[in-house]
Each structure stands twice: as structure tokens, then as C-alpha cells.
Write an enzyme that holds these catalytic residues in place. Sequence first.
Site, PDB file in Angstrom:
ATOM      1  N   GLY A  17       0.790  -1.233   0.000  1.00 52.57           N
ATOM      2  CA  GLY A  17       0.000   0.000   0.000  1.00 52.57           C
ATOM      3  C   GLY A  17       0.817   1.276   0.000  1.00 52.57           C
ATOM      4  N   TYR A 164     -12.408   4.310  16.025  1.00 55.95           N
ATOM      5  CA  TYR A 164     -11.369   4.516  14.992  1.00 55.95           C
ATOM      6  C   TYR A 164     -11.003   5.990  14.891  1.00 55.95           C
ATOM      7  CZ  TYR A 164      -9.198   4.920  10.375  1.00 55.95           C
ATOM      8  OH  TYR A 164      -8.348   5.226   9.334  1.00 55.95           O
TER       9      TYR A 164
END
Length: 276
Positions: A17, A164
Site C-alpha cells: 500500500g 477509529y
Amino acid sequence: MPSLKDKVIIITGASRGIGRAMALRFAEEGATIVIAAKSDKPHPKLPGTIHTVAEEVEKAGGKAIAVALDVRKELQIKKLCDQIGEKFGRIDAVVNNAGAISLTTVEDTSPKRYDLMQQVNSRAVYCFGHYALPYLKKSENPHILNLSPPVNLKEEWLKDYSPYTLSKYGMSILSKGMAAEFKQYGVAVNTLWPKTYIATAAIEFAVGNKETLNYARKPEIMADAAKVILTHPSNNYTGLWLIDEEVLKAAKVSDFTQYAYNPDYEGKIKKDLFLD
């Protein structure tokens, strides 16, 4: 143009990534990249390990050091910083890219998953700031770059996945604090966040699905923006919550079509989380 040649840069989560894209971009300039990630062995679903990226870095013109690292383990972070700092006499940059994501409510997030996100995201930023600082002080242009968003307290970013959100905002708040604290040493601390979805496993598996990647840009846009940031003089470019497209526009980049994951969807690319 300022270069990253011979700079010693630690990148967490660098086996795939955005982290991998940064490793390869910095390698093109002749940097030494510490590829630090958990991916010591191949993943059944995801490509890339620290060793495959190390090979790619060497082919791209850089030097690679592959290190199996779990950023939840502070003593592993300390050992890494001490080994690299003592080997090279300094650390020039740390990029906190490793991340854990679960877009779930408080009701649907287990304590185990909550703890994981806090540890991998905000706590790792603290640990690297704490343990890398003695070696960053010895660099001519030291930087810490954390992949986290501008803090946006609108309810929509809190209601559905506040565990999160807290972990990512924690990274950004720590970055502001460390920037002020470390300014006396000439150590820059900034954050970088993409304006759009980036085609990574997080987008494919946590945010959407394989189709969602069509609405994203390639990780290379983050790598190019990070290169611009890490080559800025650290003494006057710190404490900033930066967005990839804005960084590149300031660097006179005008063609963003090159970054589209699927050129046919260029006009449909979606804005990333936390951005209005």
C-alpha cells in the site's frame, strides 16, 4: 531540488500500500529505507512482505533494511530505533504509516479491537516519538510524518465509528504537541492525509470492496507528497495537518489524472474520511 539521497528513513507498515509506495519513491532518490512491518511471511490474501519490498527498494536504487516489527510492542520499537540510530549515527525520518481500521460504532466494537486501534495508531506515534528522538536530533533535517487527518469534530465523523476516529485524531493531536515540543531540536512533526480514497487494502476490505478501488487514487500520490514534505527544511515546516493534493499543488503539480486508479473513473473519485 532537495533530495533524499543517503537519508535514513523508517517506514512502518511498508510491506504494501502507501508504505510500499513511499519506500519505492524514496529509494529512487537513493535513500536507505527501513521497511518495518509485521509481514515477515506471505499473507494468504494480500501481496507483499518486508522482504519483497526490500528487493524492490534495492532495484529502485535505494538501500533496504527489512525489519519484522509489531508497532504495539514498545520494546521492539526501542530496539529498532537504537539499532538504526547507532548503525548510522542518526535517523533522518520516521513515517508512521502502519494502521488498524474498523469502521464500527462503540456498540459494535469489541474492547480487543478498540485497544488494537489505539495501540497501532496513536500509541505507536508516541512510542516512535519517544524512542527515535535522540537519533532524530542528530540529523541535519529530521522529520516525523504521521498518516492521520486534520481533526474535524463534526458529528458525522464521530457517530458511526468514534473508536477509529479517536485513534486517528490522537495521532494528529500528538503530532501538534510533538511539533511544539521538538521545535527546540529542529525536529519537524507533521501529518499527511489523502484528499481522496487511496487504492489500498483498507479501502477494499474496511471501507468498501474491490469495486470501491475504482473511485480511488493510487498510493503514489501519497508517496510524492511525502517526498515533498521530507525535503522541506525541518526548522520552519512543522506542526501542520497536510493534505496530499494541497502539498503537491504547492509544489507546482497540476496534473492529477496520473494518479487515478482507474482512469475511466477520474471524475468520480471519492473524498476521503474526515474531510468536508
